[in-house]
Motif scaffolding. Structure first.
Motif, PDB file in Angstrom:
ATOM      1  N   PHE A  45      -4.631  -0.034  -7.825  1.00  0.00           N
ATOM      2  CA  PHE A  45      -5.930   0.504  -7.435  1.00  0.00           C
ATOM      3  C   PHE A  45      -5.773   1.889  -6.803  1.00  0.00           C
ATOM      4  N   SER A  75     -10.732   2.117  -4.694  1.00  0.00           N
ATOM      5  CA  SER A  75     -10.662   0.711  -5.099  1.00  0.00           C
ATOM      6  C   SER A  75     -10.972   0.501  -6.573  1.00  0.00           C
ATOM      7  N   HIS A 134       0.810  -1.210   0.000  1.00  0.00           N
ATOM      8  CA  HIS A 134       0.000   0.000   0.000  1.00  0.00           C
ATOM      9  C   HIS A 134       0.848   1.266   0.000  1.00  0.00           C
TER      10      HIS A 134
END
Length: 254
Positions: free
Chosen positions: A70, A74, A35
Protein backbone atom coordinates in the motif's frame (compact mmCIF):
# COMPACT_ATOMS: atom_id res chain seq x y z
CA UNK A 1 12.44 10.00 13.35
CA UNK A 2 11.90 12.40 10.46
CA UNK A 3 9.53 11.35 7.69
CA UNK A 4 10.68 11.32 4.08
CA UNK A 5 8.73 10.81 0.88
CA UNK A 6 11.42 8.82 -0.95
CA UNK A 7 9.51 5.58 -0.50
CA UNK A 8 6.50 4.98 -2.74
CA UNK A 9 5.56 2.12 -0.44
CA UNK A 10 3.88 2.81 2.90
CA UNK A 11 3.16 -0.63 4.35
CA UNK A 12 3.14 -4.33 3.57
CA UNK A 13 0.25 -6.53 4.75
CA UNK A 14 0.61 -10.31 4.93
CA UNK A 15 -2.71 -12.10 5.31
CA UNK A 16 -3.22 -15.81 6.04
CA UNK A 17 0.00 -16.76 4.27
CA UNK A 18 1.00 -20.42 4.14
CA UNK A 19 3.80 -22.36 2.45
CA UNK A 20 3.58 -26.12 1.97
CA UNK A 21 6.03 -28.94 1.40
CA UNK A 22 3.71 -31.34 -0.38
CA UNK A 23 0.69 -31.56 1.92
CA UNK A 24 2.61 -30.51 5.02
CA UNK A 25 2.59 -26.81 6.01
CA UNK A 26 6.00 -25.27 6.67
CA UNK A 27 4.37 -22.05 7.83
CA UNK A 28 0.66 -21.29 8.05
CA UNK A 29 -1.81 -18.58 9.03
CA UNK A 30 0.90 -15.88 8.96
CA UNK A 31 -0.63 -12.45 9.56
CA UNK A 32 1.54 -9.37 10.03
CA UNK A 33 2.26 -5.93 8.65
CA UNK A 34 5.32 -3.74 8.51
CA UNK A 35 5.89 -0.15 7.48
CA UNK A 36 8.31 2.12 5.69
CA UNK A 37 10.57 3.98 8.07
CA UNK A 38 10.70 0.97 10.39
CA UNK A 39 13.10 -1.90 10.94
CA UNK A 40 11.08 -5.04 11.64
CA UNK A 41 13.01 -8.05 12.95
CA UNK A 42 11.88 -11.65 12.45
CA UNK A 43 13.03 -13.88 15.29
CA UNK A 44 12.50 -17.50 16.29
CA UNK A 45 14.35 -20.76 16.71
CA UNK A 46 15.93 -22.54 13.74
CA UNK A 47 13.18 -24.17 11.69
CA UNK A 48 10.52 -21.68 12.78
CA UNK A 49 9.88 -20.56 9.19
CA UNK A 50 11.66 -17.21 9.04
CA UNK A 51 13.60 -17.86 5.84
CA UNK A 52 10.59 -19.59 4.28
CA UNK A 53 8.57 -16.42 4.85
CA UNK A 54 11.35 -14.34 3.28
CA UNK A 55 11.39 -16.60 0.20
CA UNK A 56 7.63 -16.24 -0.13
CA UNK A 57 8.01 -12.46 -0.07
CA UNK A 58 10.67 -12.75 -2.78
CA UNK A 59 8.37 -15.02 -4.84
CA UNK A 60 10.89 -17.84 -4.53
CA UNK A 61 8.41 -20.15 -2.79
CA UNK A 62 4.79 -20.79 -3.88
CA UNK A 63 2.34 -19.74 -1.19
CA UNK A 64 -1.30 -19.28 -0.40
CA UNK A 65 -2.77 -16.19 1.25
CA UNK A 66 -2.03 -12.63 0.20
CA UNK A 67 0.87 -10.18 0.30
CA UNK A 68 -0.41 -6.66 -0.28
CA UNK A 69 1.51 -3.41 -0.73
CA UNK A 70 0.00 0.00 0.00
CA UNK A 71 1.06 3.60 -0.65
CA UNK A 72 0.75 6.58 1.69
CA UNK A 73 -2.91 7.03 0.71
CA UNK A 74 -3.73 3.39 1.56
CA UNK A 75 -4.11 2.56 -2.13
CA UNK A 76 -2.92 -0.92 -3.06
CA UNK A 77 0.06 -0.84 -5.42
CA UNK A 78 1.41 -3.54 -7.72
CA UNK A 79 4.95 -2.31 -8.30
CA UNK A 80 7.69 -1.74 -5.77
CA UNK A 81 11.46 -2.19 -5.56
CA UNK A 82 12.93 -4.84 -3.26
CA UNK A 83 16.56 -5.18 -2.21
CA UNK A 84 17.86 -8.42 -0.72
CA UNK A 85 20.96 -9.41 1.26
CA UNK A 86 21.24 -13.21 1.76
CA UNK A 87 22.80 -14.98 4.70
CA UNK A 88 25.60 -16.22 2.47
CA UNK A 89 26.71 -15.65 -1.10
CA UNK A 90 27.49 -18.92 -2.84
CA UNK A 91 30.52 -18.48 -5.09
CA UNK A 92 33.88 -20.05 -5.87
CA UNK A 93 36.40 -18.14 -3.75
CA UNK A 94 39.16 -18.90 -6.25
CA UNK A 95 37.30 -17.09 -9.04
CA UNK A 96 39.07 -13.79 -9.78
CA UNK A 97 35.91 -11.65 -9.72
CA UNK A 98 36.51 -8.24 -8.19
CA UNK A 99 34.06 -6.27 -6.09
CA UNK A 100 33.84 -3.78 -8.96
CA UNK A 101 33.02 -6.51 -11.49
CA UNK A 102 30.43 -8.09 -9.20
CA UNK A 103 28.61 -4.84 -8.47
CA UNK A 104 28.79 -3.67 -12.09
CA UNK A 105 27.24 -6.94 -13.29
CA UNK A 106 24.10 -6.24 -11.24
CA UNK A 107 23.34 -2.89 -12.90
CA UNK A 108 24.51 -3.26 -16.51
CA UNK A 109 24.23 -5.82 -19.30
CA UNK A 110 27.65 -4.85 -20.61
CA UNK A 111 30.13 -7.76 -20.11
CA UNK A 112 32.48 -6.78 -17.29
CA UNK A 113 35.46 -8.18 -19.22
CA UNK A 114 35.03 -5.21 -21.59
CA UNK A 115 36.02 -3.04 -18.61
CA UNK A 116 33.72 -0.99 -16.47
CA UNK A 117 33.08 2.53 -17.71
CA UNK A 118 34.52 5.34 -15.63
CA UNK A 119 31.11 6.78 -14.72
CA UNK A 120 29.92 3.43 -13.39
CA UNK A 121 33.14 2.86 -11.48
CA UNK A 122 32.75 6.28 -9.84
CA UNK A 123 29.15 5.47 -8.89
CA UNK A 124 30.16 2.12 -7.37
CA UNK A 125 33.07 3.75 -5.56
CA UNK A 126 30.70 6.27 -3.98
CA UNK A 127 28.31 3.54 -2.82
CA UNK A 128 31.15 1.56 -1.29
CA UNK A 129 32.52 4.70 0.40
CA UNK A 130 29.12 5.18 2.05
CA UNK A 131 29.60 1.79 3.72
CA UNK A 132 33.24 2.32 4.69
CA UNK A 133 34.20 -0.17 1.99
CA UNK A 134 35.67 2.01 -0.74
CA UNK A 135 39.09 0.41 -0.34
CA UNK A 136 37.62 -2.96 -1.37
CA UNK A 137 36.65 -2.01 -4.92
CA UNK A 138 39.51 -3.81 -6.66
CA UNK A 139 39.77 -6.79 -4.31
CA UNK A 140 38.40 -10.16 -5.36
CA UNK A 141 35.33 -11.45 -3.55
CA UNK A 142 37.32 -14.40 -2.23
CA UNK A 143 39.70 -12.06 -0.40
CA UNK A 144 36.98 -10.41 1.66
CA UNK A 145 36.22 -11.14 5.29
CA UNK A 146 32.65 -11.98 6.27
CA UNK A 147 31.96 -8.43 7.44
CA UNK A 148 33.51 -6.90 4.32
CA UNK A 149 31.46 -9.12 2.03
CA UNK A 150 28.23 -8.24 3.82
CA UNK A 151 28.94 -4.52 3.43
CA UNK A 152 29.52 -5.09 -0.29
CA UNK A 153 26.24 -7.04 -0.55
CA UNK A 154 24.37 -4.28 1.29
CA UNK A 155 25.84 -1.63 -1.02
CA UNK A 156 24.78 -3.79 -3.98
CA UNK A 157 21.23 -4.28 -2.67
CA UNK A 158 20.47 -0.55 -2.59
CA UNK A 159 21.01 0.05 -6.32
CA UNK A 160 18.40 0.92 -7.36
CA UNK A 161 17.24 2.26 -3.99
CA UNK A 162 14.55 -0.16 -2.77
CA UNK A 163 11.24 0.51 -1.07
CA UNK A 164 11.66 -2.75 0.84
CA UNK A 165 15.03 -4.10 2.01
CA UNK A 166 15.09 -7.75 3.12
CA UNK A 167 18.06 -8.98 5.17
CA UNK A 168 18.19 -12.74 5.87
CA UNK A 169 20.64 -13.24 8.76
CA UNK A 170 23.07 -10.95 6.95
CA UNK A 171 25.78 -10.89 9.62
CA UNK A 172 26.08 -14.59 10.44
CA UNK A 173 29.69 -15.21 11.48
CA UNK A 174 30.63 -11.51 11.57
CA UNK A 175 32.53 -10.24 14.64
CA UNK A 176 30.95 -7.82 17.12
CA UNK A 177 32.56 -4.73 15.59
CA UNK A 178 31.30 -5.75 12.16
CA UNK A 179 27.84 -6.40 13.59
CA UNK A 180 27.56 -2.96 15.13
CA UNK A 181 28.81 -1.23 11.98
CA UNK A 182 26.36 -3.18 9.81
CA UNK A 183 23.36 -2.34 12.00
CA UNK A 184 24.34 1.33 12.14
CA UNK A 185 24.48 1.49 8.35
CA UNK A 186 21.10 -0.24 8.05
CA UNK A 187 19.65 2.25 10.54
CA UNK A 188 21.05 5.13 8.49
CA UNK A 189 19.35 3.75 5.37
CA UNK A 190 16.04 3.45 7.21
CA UNK A 191 16.22 7.01 8.47
CA UNK A 192 17.56 8.64 5.31
CA UNK A 193 15.37 6.90 2.74
CA UNK A 194 12.37 5.92 4.89
CA UNK A 195 12.42 2.39 3.48
CA UNK A 196 10.81 -0.67 5.05
CA UNK A 197 13.44 -3.07 6.38
CA UNK A 198 12.68 -6.69 7.25
CA UNK A 199 15.53 -8.38 9.10
CA UNK A 200 15.99 -12.02 10.12
CA UNK A 201 18.42 -12.20 13.03
CA UNK A 202 19.42 -14.14 16.16
CA UNK A 203 21.23 -11.17 17.74
CA UNK A 204 18.67 -10.37 20.43
CA UNK A 205 20.70 -7.62 22.11
CA UNK A 206 21.31 -5.75 18.85
CA UNK A 207 17.70 -6.25 17.77
CA UNK A 208 16.50 -4.65 21.00
CA UNK A 209 18.75 -1.68 20.30
CA UNK A 210 18.00 -1.18 16.61
CA UNK A 211 14.60 -2.72 15.75
CA UNK A 212 11.35 -0.76 15.84
CA UNK A 213 9.18 -3.89 15.81
CA UNK A 214 9.68 -7.61 16.35
CA UNK A 215 7.75 -10.55 14.92
CA UNK A 216 8.25 -13.83 16.80
CA UNK A 217 7.65 -16.94 14.67
CA UNK A 218 7.12 -20.60 15.39
CA UNK A 219 5.76 -21.77 12.01
CA UNK A 220 3.25 -18.95 12.40
CA UNK A 221 3.31 -15.54 14.07
CA UNK A 222 3.00 -16.05 17.83
CA UNK A 223 3.83 -12.51 19.00
CA UNK A 224 4.52 -9.12 17.45
CA UNK A 225 5.04 -5.59 18.73
CA UNK A 226 7.85 -3.41 20.03
CA UNK A 227 10.97 -5.18 21.35
CA UNK A 228 9.93 -4.59 24.97
CA UNK A 229 6.42 -5.88 24.31
CA UNK A 230 7.57 -9.09 22.59
CA UNK A 231 10.38 -9.84 25.05
CA UNK A 232 7.87 -9.76 27.90
CA UNK A 233 5.40 -12.22 26.34
CA UNK A 234 4.91 -15.77 27.50
CA UNK A 235 5.46 -16.81 23.88
CA UNK A 236 9.00 -15.42 23.94
CA UNK A 237 9.77 -17.09 27.25
CA UNK A 238 8.34 -20.40 26.06
CA UNK A 239 10.44 -20.35 22.88
CA UNK A 240 13.74 -19.15 24.31
CA UNK A 241 13.43 -19.86 28.03
CA UNK A 242 14.40 -16.27 28.88
CA UNK A 243 12.72 -13.34 30.57
CA UNK A 244 13.34 -9.85 29.17
CA UNK A 245 16.16 -9.21 31.63
CA UNK A 246 17.75 -12.59 30.92
CA UNK A 247 17.52 -11.95 27.17
CA UNK A 248 19.43 -8.70 27.58
CA UNK A 249 22.13 -10.43 29.64
CA UNK A 250 22.39 -13.53 27.44
CA UNK A 251 21.99 -12.20 23.89
CA UNK A 252 24.91 -14.26 22.60
CA UNK A 253 23.28 -17.50 23.72
CA UNK A 254 20.20 -17.18 21.48
Amino acid sequence: MSIHNNCGLHRVNIENLAVYDGNEPIISNVNMEFHCGELTALIGKNGSGKTTLIKALLNERPHTGEIKYFDNNSNQITTHKTGYVPQQLAFDKSTPVSVLDFMASTVTKRPVWLRVKKELRNSIQKRLDDFNAGHLIDRTLGELSGGELQRVLLATAIEPMPDLLILDEPVSGVDINGLDMFYKKVTELRSKYHMAILLVSHDIGLIKHYADRIVLMDRTVIAQGTPNEVFQTEAFKNIFGYTLKEAENNADNI
